[in-house]
Write a protein that holds these residues in place. Structure first.
Motif, mmCIF file in Angstrom:
data_model
loop_
_atom_site.group_PDB
_atom_site.id
_atom_site.type_symbol
_atom_site.label_atom_id
_atom_site.label_comp_id
_atom_site.label_asym_id
_atom_site.label_seq_id
_atom_site.Cartn_x
_atom_site.Cartn_y
_atom_site.Cartn_z
ATOM 1 N N THR A 194 0.843 -1.192 0.000
ATOM 2 C CA THR A 194 0.000 0.000 0.000
ATOM 3 C C THR A 194 0.879 1.243 0.000
ATOM 4 O OG1 THR A 194 -0.158 -0.032 2.429
ATOM 5 C CG2 THR A 194 -1.948 -1.044 1.196
ATOM 6 N N THR A 195 0.404 2.273 -0.675
ATOM 7 C CA THR A 195 1.117 3.547 -0.709
ATOM 8 C C THR A 195 0.130 4.679 -0.919
ATOM 9 O OG1 THR A 195 2.916 4.809 -1.741
ATOM 10 C CG2 THR A 195 1.583 3.425 -3.197
ATOM 11 N N TYR A 196 0.510 5.847 -0.436
ATOM 12 C CA TYR A 196 -0.340 7.032 -0.571
ATOM 13 C C TYR A 196 -0.304 7.616 -1.976
ATOM 14 C CZ TYR A 196 4.153 9.367 -0.252
ATOM 15 O OH TYR A 196 5.458 9.757 -0.495
ATOM 16 N N SER A 197 0.717 7.286 -2.754
ATOM 17 C CA SER A 197 0.878 7.879 -4.079
ATOM 18 C C SER A 197 0.000 7.168 -5.107
ATOM 19 C CB SER A 197 2.337 7.813 -4.533
ATOM 20 O OG SER A 197 2.477 8.372 -5.831
ATOM 21 N N CYS A 198 -0.605 7.969 -5.991
ATOM 22 C CA CYS A 198 -1.419 7.402 -7.059
ATOM 23 C C CYS A 198 -0.972 7.965 -8.411
ATOM 24 C CB CYS A 198 -2.893 7.701 -6.800
ATOM 25 S SG CYS A 198 -4.033 6.592 -7.677
ATOM 26 N N LYS A 199 0.296 8.351 -8.474
ATOM 27 C CA LYS A 199 0.820 8.909 -9.720
ATOM 28 C C LYS A 199 0.829 7.864 -10.840
ATOM 29 C CE LYS A 199 4.036 11.758 -10.258
ATOM 30 N NZ LYS A 199 5.350 12.451 -10.367
ATOM 31 N N GLY A 200 0.655 8.325 -12.056
ATOM 32 C CA GLY A 200 0.671 7.424 -13.197
ATOM 33 C C GLY A 200 1.956 6.645 -13.307
ATOM 34 N N SER A 201 3.088 7.291 -13.029
ATOM 35 C CA SER A 201 4.387 6.623 -13.118
ATOM 36 C C SER A 201 4.508 5.513 -12.077
ATOM 37 C CB SER A 201 5.528 7.630 -12.940
ATOM 38 O OG SER A 201 5.434 8.280 -11.677
ATOM 39 N N VAL A 202 3.910 5.715 -10.907
ATOM 40 C CA VAL A 202 3.941 4.699 -9.847
ATOM 41 C C VAL A 202 3.074 3.509 -10.241
ATOM 42 C CG1 VAL A 202 3.438 4.211 -7.423
ATOM 43 C CG2 VAL A 202 4.409 6.430 -8.078
ATOM 44 N N LYS A 203 1.900 3.781 -10.779
ATOM 45 C CA LYS A 203 1.018 2.707 -11.245
ATOM 46 C C LYS A 203 1.694 1.870 -12.328
ATOM 47 C CE LYS A 203 -2.405 5.649 -11.922
ATOM 48 N NZ LYS A 203 -3.713 6.199 -12.328
ATOM 49 N N ARG A 204 2.339 2.544 -13.254
ATOM 50 C CA ARG A 204 3.014 1.816 -14.348
ATOM 51 C C ARG A 204 4.165 0.975 -13.823
ATOM 52 N NH1 ARG A 204 1.792 6.783 -16.823
ATOM 53 N NH2 ARG A 204 3.859 7.634 -16.371
ATOM 54 N N ALA A 205 4.909 1.516 -12.884
ATOM 55 C CA ALA A 205 6.048 0.769 -12.319
ATOM 56 C C ALA A 205 5.574 -0.461 -11.547
ATOM 57 C CB ALA A 205 6.875 1.679 -11.409
ATOM 58 N N LEU A 206 4.489 -0.327 -10.793
ATOM 59 C CA LEU A 206 3.946 -1.460 -10.042
ATOM 60 C C LEU A 206 3.429 -2.541 -10.991
ATOM 61 C CD1 LEU A 206 2.057 0.468 -7.223
ATOM 62 C CD2 LEU A 206 3.870 -1.206 -6.848
ATOM 63 N N LYS A 207 2.721 -2.126 -12.043
ATOM 64 C CA LYS A 207 2.222 -3.088 -13.026
ATOM 65 C C LYS A 207 3.367 -3.801 -13.715
ATOM 66 C CE LYS A 207 -2.232 -1.035 -14.323
ATOM 67 N NZ LYS A 207 -2.987 -0.388 -15.434
ATOM 68 N N SER A 208 4.401 -3.042 -14.055
ATOM 69 C CA SER A 208 5.559 -3.622 -14.730
ATOM 70 C C SER A 208 6.247 -4.669 -13.858
ATOM 71 C CB SER A 208 6.551 -2.517 -15.107
ATOM 72 O OG SER A 208 7.726 -3.050 -15.668
ATOM 73 N N ALA A 209 6.216 -4.448 -12.545
ATOM 74 C CA ALA A 209 6.856 -5.385 -11.605
ATOM 75 C C ALA A 209 6.055 -6.670 -11.439
ATOM 76 C CB ALA A 209 7.043 -4.709 -10.254
ATOM 77 N N GLY A 210 4.776 -6.647 -11.848
ATOM 78 C CA GLY A 210 3.959 -7.850 -11.743
ATOM 79 C C GLY A 210 2.756 -7.727 -10.828
ATOM 80 N N GLY A 218 -8.972 7.645 -1.095
ATOM 81 C CA GLY A 218 -7.924 8.070 -0.176
ATOM 82 C C GLY A 218 -8.477 8.714 1.084
ATOM 83 N N PRO A 219 -7.596 9.091 1.998
ATOM 84 C CA PRO A 219 -8.022 9.779 3.217
ATOM 85 C C PRO A 219 -8.357 11.238 2.895
ATOM 86 C CG PRO A 219 -5.639 9.679 3.137
ATOM 87 C CD PRO A 219 -6.142 8.909 1.940
ATOM 88 N N LYS A 220 -8.739 11.984 3.873
ATOM 89 C CA LYS A 220 -9.047 13.397 3.690
ATOM 90 C C LYS A 220 -7.885 14.111 2.991
ATOM 91 C CE LYS A 220 -10.131 17.639 6.212
ATOM 92 N NZ LYS A 220 -10.272 18.282 7.546
ATOM 93 N N GLY A 221 -8.210 14.875 1.956
ATOM 94 C CA GLY A 221 -7.193 15.618 1.229
ATOM 95 C C GLY A 221 -6.560 14.857 0.089
ATOM 96 N N LYS A 222 -6.926 13.573 -0.076
ATOM 97 C CA LYS A 222 -6.344 12.744 -1.127
ATOM 98 C C LYS A 222 -7.459 11.941 -1.784
ATOM 99 C CE LYS A 222 -2.320 10.770 -2.659
ATOM 100 N NZ LYS A 222 -1.620 11.656 -3.552
ATOM 101 N N ARG A 223 -7.679 12.156 -3.072
ATOM 102 C CA ARG A 223 -8.811 11.509 -3.742
ATOM 103 C C ARG A 223 -8.640 9.994 -3.814
ATOM 104 N NH1 ARG A 223 -10.500 10.763 -9.201
ATOM 105 N NH2 ARG A 223 -8.553 11.667 -9.953
ATOM 106 N N GLU A 224 -7.431 9.548 -4.197
ATOM 107 C CA GLU A 224 -7.197 8.114 -4.367
ATOM 108 C C GLU A 224 -5.809 7.724 -3.877
ATOM 109 O OE1 GLU A 224 -9.787 6.974 -8.349
ATOM 110 O OE2 GLU A 224 -7.839 7.965 -8.621
ATOM 111 N N ILE A 225 -5.675 6.459 -3.476
ATOM 112 C CA ILE A 225 -4.375 5.876 -3.139
ATOM 113 C C ILE A 225 -4.274 4.547 -3.880
ATOM 114 C CG2 ILE A 225 -4.262 6.990 -0.881
ATOM 115 C CD1 ILE A 225 -5.095 4.257 0.337
ATOM 116 N N LEU A 226 -3.123 3.881 -3.746
ATOM 117 C CA LEU A 226 -2.908 2.625 -4.455
ATOM 118 C C LEU A 226 -2.742 1.447 -3.500
ATOM 119 C CD1 LEU A 226 -0.384 3.584 -7.295
ATOM 120 C CD2 LEU A 226 -2.814 3.054 -7.544
#
Length: 231
Positions: A194-210, A218-226
């Motif tokens: 789990t991570t607070y970041s939902c950046k496109g680059s982070v999503k792509r890196a996680l998918k690439s890893a498998g 997300g929590p207050k102040g953050k629309r989505e997390i991963l």
């Protein structure tokens, strides 16, 4: 603002204690315009991102947890509290390259908001020796590691990974394909990251890893997390 000499890096860091919106303290680094937790609520963010979205999703009774970014010790404390409630056995590892000084830790007010009874545990979490496994309780072992995660080699497989490094803009070297591949390779089947970041680059890196990833509220102040799973 507190100025502390960081001998291992040979430079002066400025640390500022600030109060987040839920009343809990966090630490702000003016040099990087970065805080250790969300300014909308330190406890609230940690509970949402790492406990509710990660820890409570693991059904095993014995759980191996790894945290990237020990920081203030808040995630460790919250995991301990929840594990005690559920009667689960935890083997917790946390890595940190620049541990906080005692004068900063003393200013953190988490136990005043959570429970005065957790003071002893929170102090023990910070006072135990680094780089060795220590029993915090009968069912909770803690190993705090001073090391650069880029060069770290896992000694065992893990079930749950708290990816709590500073933002990709501040620590881009920790949000790479190769880092996530190494985490994936060292996780048990059905493991969760789990991570607070939902950046496109982070999503792509996680998918690439498998990983199989999902965007969750997300929590207050953050629309989505991963949340990422190893299936």
């Amino acid at each position: 603002i507190i100025y502390l000499i960081n001998n291992s890096a040979n430079f002066v860091n400025k640390y500022k204690i600030i109060t987040s919106d839920d009343g809990s303290n966090t630490i702000f680094l003016p040099e990087y315009n970065e805080s250790y937790h969300s300014t909308f609520g330190a406890i609230q963010e940690s509970m949402h991102v790492f406990i509710k979205s990660g820890f409570l999703e693991i059904e095993k009774q014995e759980i191996s947890v790894f945290e990237l970014g020990f920081g203030t010790g808040l995630n460790t404390l919250l995991t301990f509290i929840e594990a005690e409630k559920l009667g689960k056995s935890i083997d917790y590892h946390a890595i940190e390259l620049f541990p906080l000084k005692k004068e900063l830790v003393k200013q953190l007010n988490y136990c005043k908001l959570l429970s005065q009874e957790c003071d002893q545990i929170f102090n023990k979490i910070h006072e135990v020796a680094w780089n060795q496994s220590v029993a915090i309780s009968d069912n909770f072992s803690l190993t705090k590691i001073i090391a650069n995660f880029e060069n770290f080699e896992f000694a065992e497989k893990i079930d749950l990974f708290y990816f709590d490094a500073f933002a990709p803009e501040v620590q881009p070297e920790l949000w790479t394909n190769s880092i996530f591949e190494r985490v994936f390779d060292n996780m048990n089947k059905n493991g969760i990251l789990t991570t607070y970041s939902c950046k496109g680059s982070v999503k792509r890196a996680l998918k690439s890893a498998g990983f199989q990833i999902e965007k969750i509220p997300g929590p207050k102040g953050k629309r989505e997390i991963l949340r990422a799973r190893k299936m």
